[in-house]
Design a protein around this motif. Sequence first.
Motif, PDB file in Angstrom:
ATOM      1  N   THR A  97       0.833  -1.211   0.000  1.00  0.00           N
ATOM      2  CA  THR A  97       0.000   0.000   0.000  1.00  0.00           C
ATOM      3  C   THR A  97       0.864   1.256   0.000  1.00  0.00           C
ATOM      4  O   THR A  97       0.389   2.328  -0.360  1.00  0.00           O
TER       5      THR A  97
ATOM      6  N   VAL B 176      -0.364   0.773 -12.332  1.00  0.00           N
ATOM      7  CA  VAL B 176      -0.901  -0.311 -11.499  1.00  0.00           C
ATOM      8  C   VAL B 176      -0.228  -1.635 -11.852  1.00  0.00           C
ATOM      9  O   VAL B 176       0.048  -2.463 -10.982  1.00  0.00           O
TER      10      VAL B 176
ATOM     11  N   PHE C  88       3.187  -1.280  -9.914  1.00  0.00           N
ATOM     12  CA  PHE C  88       3.176  -1.113  -8.470  1.00  0.00           C
ATOM     13  C   PHE C  88       2.144  -1.980  -7.756  1.00  0.00           C
ATOM     14  O   PHE C  88       2.150  -2.049  -6.525  1.00  0.00           O
TER      15      PHE C  88
ATOM     16  N   ILE D  51      -1.954   0.536  -3.918  1.00  0.00           N
ATOM     17  CA  ILE D  51      -1.156   1.683  -3.477  1.00  0.00           C
ATOM     18  C   ILE D  51      -2.033   2.762  -2.845  1.00  0.00           C
ATOM     19  O   ILE D  51      -3.007   3.235  -3.440  1.00  0.00           O
ATOM     20  N   ARG D  52      -1.681   3.142  -1.616  1.00  0.00           N
ATOM     21  CA  ARG D  52      -2.328   4.266  -0.930  1.00  0.00           C
ATOM     22  C   ARG D  52      -1.541   5.546  -1.173  1.00  0.00           C
ATOM     23  O   ARG D  52      -2.126   6.600  -1.404  1.00  0.00           O
ATOM     24  N   TYR D  53      -0.217   5.459  -1.124  1.00  0.00           N
ATOM     25  CA  TYR D  53       0.625   6.604  -1.460  1.00  0.00           C
ATOM     26  C   TYR D  53       2.047   6.128  -1.664  1.00  0.00           C
ATOM     27  O   TYR D  53       2.429   5.014  -1.291  1.00  0.00           O
ATOM     28  N   LEU D  54       2.875   7.003  -2.262  1.00  0.00           N
ATOM     29  CA  LEU D  54       4.298   6.785  -2.460  1.00  0.00           C
ATOM     30  C   LEU D  54       5.059   7.821  -1.642  1.00  0.00           C
ATOM     31  O   LEU D  54       4.637   8.974  -1.536  1.00  0.00           O
TER      32      LEU D  54
ATOM     33  N   PHE E 200       3.293  10.906 -11.289  1.00  0.00           N
ATOM     34  CA  PHE E 200       2.626   9.917 -10.434  1.00  0.00           C
ATOM     35  C   PHE E 200       1.315  10.438  -9.869  1.00  0.00           C
ATOM     36  O   PHE E 200       0.340   9.689  -9.758  1.00  0.00           O
TER      37      PHE E 200
ATOM     38  N   LEU F  70      -1.390   7.795  -8.377  1.00  0.00           N
ATOM     39  CA  LEU F  70      -0.571   7.286  -7.281  1.00  0.00           C
ATOM     40  C   LEU F  70       0.028   8.486  -6.550  1.00  0.00           C
ATOM     41  O   LEU F  70       1.081   9.001  -6.944  1.00  0.00           O
TER      42      LEU F  70
END
Length: 498
Positions: free
Chosen positions: A223, A255, A258, A262-265, A280, A285
Amino acid sequence: MVNRITANAPTGGRISFARLDGTETLELVELHRRAGRLAGALAELGIGPGDRIGILAANSPQWVLLDLAALWLGAETAGFEPGKFEPDQQLVSRYGLRLLFTDRPAEAAGVLPLAEVDRLVEKADSAPEPVVWEPDRVTTVKFTSGSTGEPKGLGATAASIDSSLRAVQDMFHHRPGDDLFVFLPLSLLQQRYWIYSALRHGHDVTVSTYEAAFATLRRARPTVVMGVPAFFETARRHIGARAARSGKPVGEQAVQLFGDRIRYLWTGSAPAAPATLRFFNEAGLPIFEGYGLNETCIVAKNHPGASREGSVGRVVPGKEVLLDADGVISVRSDHPVNDHYAYAAPGDSEKVFRPGGIVRTGDLGLIDQDGYLYILGRADDVIVLENGKKIVVRPIEERLASGPAITEAVLFCPRQTELVAVVRPAHYPPDEAVIADALADANAALGKDERIARAIVAREPFTVENGLLTSQFKPRRPQIRAAYAADLANPQEGIHAR
């Protein structure tokens, strides 16, 4: 935080170790149990409070267990990055190691193979009572990735780790169901923060390596991905190329790379290109840039609900940013990492550490009216032209590298009369016409004194292996200048501005 993760067994969460040949997963409660048993075995070998254990190895379950066992015993760890250090008697002696564990061949006294960790866990009968850490005690010695000389050693206090983890948790609310993906070396203390966070807050964490990161990301389905800008810039090029070939949307290709959770980077450690951050965010993302140093831990961070493009976020609680008359940043901490280097050349500590928990960073910055911090570059990298004009190089470098032709630019002024950029092209062999267009586009938006006279095309990418990047993927300017000294000095070399 440090005391709780050893004293209290976690009630949920898992840790996974993702490699090219598969993934090994442990429940966090089992990790905790093994760490306690390892602490018991190390105590039988005479390891106790104040002793120092060295670890020179790639990311692995054994690395994590040694770090946690040391916390259990009140012992310090010293994480050595493979490739920068050798597991020999000199290393053991220089850093006062009681034991050094390594996955490299070694025969020196006090050096044990990393595989010995598994045997020690199995032979131990029980875990000792965890030691209680006092706030100002050093838990680990970490090493800087500076651009020149031998890495400086810096002892990190328990309170500095606690305050940084609290600040991060208040911003991002990591919780059960989250899985934080970590792939930079565990010798970098911040990478261990996410394991400590998992043990405290019950979320998952996946540990990989830089080499295996892209191959294991989709399988891991994290995530949150913690990465340096160079990693995300590589991902951006990969996603863009796949989207162009397939005709499918960029978001769909992101997607694919990753995973779908994914919630955040998270990015930091070096400046991120604005174009990469925008890429992003537009791909769905969210990516949040922050600012910190080994000497300060986290200082500022963008986060959900408080993010501003171009900034590194607002200053976190427990930190204060001080700007001098020239815009040079100093940071005051309620809980300083330390007030001196443990290992450094004479005078190095005095240049950086000031009384009252203040660290002079050497970075240039400004704070806007809403409290967002902007990093403008390094004070040492300001170029003074013959006419006295001061040029801050980072915004110019970012502008030159903002298009598709150039991935990195490093600016020099070999004769104090003109600016010359050493550029890494997006593709080899380079297309000089496209690079010339990028140079013209950048100059069109720059002031007269800021314009770039010519560009030297790098003969090879800047990498950690060839010594032109630090371990956190920042350009080593002195080494780049030395590598291209002849080209920089010859006014006929390079691609000239039109």
